[in-house]
Design a protein around this motif. Sequence first.
Motif, mmCIF file in Angstrom:
data_model
loop_
_atom_site.group_PDB
_atom_site.id
_atom_site.type_symbol
_atom_site.label_atom_id
_atom_site.label_comp_id
_atom_site.label_asym_id
_atom_site.label_seq_id
_atom_site.Cartn_x
_atom_site.Cartn_y
_atom_site.Cartn_z
ATOM 1 N N ASN A 174 -0.525 -1.031 17.687
ATOM 2 C CA ASN A 174 0.843 -1.556 17.574
ATOM 3 C C ASN A 174 1.351 -2.202 18.857
ATOM 4 O OD1 ASN A 174 1.530 -1.039 14.860
ATOM 5 N ND2 ASN A 174 1.789 1.134 15.327
ATOM 6 N N GLU A 175 0.776 -1.836 19.991
ATOM 7 C CA GLU A 175 1.280 -2.310 21.276
ATOM 8 C C GLU A 175 0.506 -3.493 21.854
ATOM 9 O OE1 GLU A 175 1.148 1.204 23.683
ATOM 10 O OE2 GLU A 175 2.770 2.160 22.568
ATOM 11 N N ARG A 176 -0.596 -3.885 21.192
ATOM 12 C CA ARG A 176 -1.433 -4.935 21.759
ATOM 13 C C ARG A 176 -1.821 -5.971 20.722
ATOM 14 N NH1 ARG A 176 -1.925 -0.234 24.148
ATOM 15 N NH2 ARG A 176 -2.015 -0.107 26.395
ATOM 16 N N SER A 177 -2.249 -7.111 21.221
ATOM 17 C CA SER A 177 -2.672 -8.191 20.332
ATOM 18 C C SER A 177 -4.037 -7.877 19.722
ATOM 19 C CB SER A 177 -2.754 -9.506 21.107
ATOM 20 O OG SER A 177 -3.835 -9.456 22.030
ATOM 21 N N LEU A 178 -4.356 -8.582 18.664
ATOM 22 C CA LEU A 178 -5.658 -8.435 18.013
ATOM 23 C C LEU A 178 -6.780 -8.723 19.002
ATOM 24 C CD1 LEU A 178 -7.485 -8.080 15.515
ATOM 25 C CD2 LEU A 178 -7.081 -10.498 15.006
ATOM 26 N N ASP A 179 -6.626 -9.773 19.793
ATOM 27 C CA ASP A 179 -7.647 -10.156 20.760
ATOM 28 C C ASP A 179 -7.920 -9.023 21.755
ATOM 29 O OD1 ASP A 179 -9.432 -12.160 21.941
ATOM 30 O OD2 ASP A 179 -7.986 -12.179 23.598
ATOM 31 N N VAL A 180 -6.875 -8.419 22.269
ATOM 32 C CA VAL A 180 -7.038 -7.312 23.221
ATOM 33 C C VAL A 180 -7.708 -6.127 22.529
ATOM 34 C CG1 VAL A 180 -5.782 -5.590 24.600
ATOM 35 C CG2 VAL A 180 -5.146 -8.005 24.736
ATOM 36 N N CYS A 181 -7.278 -5.815 21.325
ATOM 37 C CA CYS A 181 -7.884 -4.704 20.582
ATOM 38 C C CYS A 181 -9.385 -4.920 20.405
ATOM 39 C CB CYS A 181 -7.218 -4.530 19.217
ATOM 40 S SG CYS A 181 -5.526 -3.896 19.304
#
Length: 142
Positions: free
Chosen positions: A58-65
């Motif tokens: 919930n706290e990060r972008s898809l790319d970061v995940c």
Amino acid sequence: MNQTQNEESGLSAKMALCLAAMTLVGIDGEFTKEELEKLRTLIHSDETAFLRAFSFYNERSLDVCMKVVAARLNEEQKQITYRVLYDLAHSDQDFAKSEEDLLKQYATAFGLATNFLAWVKTIGDKNYDLTLFDTIINPKNK
């Protein structure tokens, strides 16, 4: 992502598996009750792992995940994670284009071989050795 950033994520391998599954299930922008239950079964009632992964998601972008998942897992864990994601994408008999695209992105991020990807499409065995996600393994060592 370097090793320090990977360690700072605070995610265990089990949490990374759950995070990857969340990105796939949530790619359409919503989580159904059935999808959330499937995610929970992946982590065998480890509610802490589920909640930490969900918070990270919930706290990060898809790319970061995706980068964190790829950095956190060793090669064997990446292969199992991809199999889990593939099966999740096909579990509802509605293989969406967004799910297909995300699977391709994970295959690239994980550096999976074309013959492995072809093999995943042909197997019907959905038994995974998820105990590999319970151990602490430095992805650089494997």
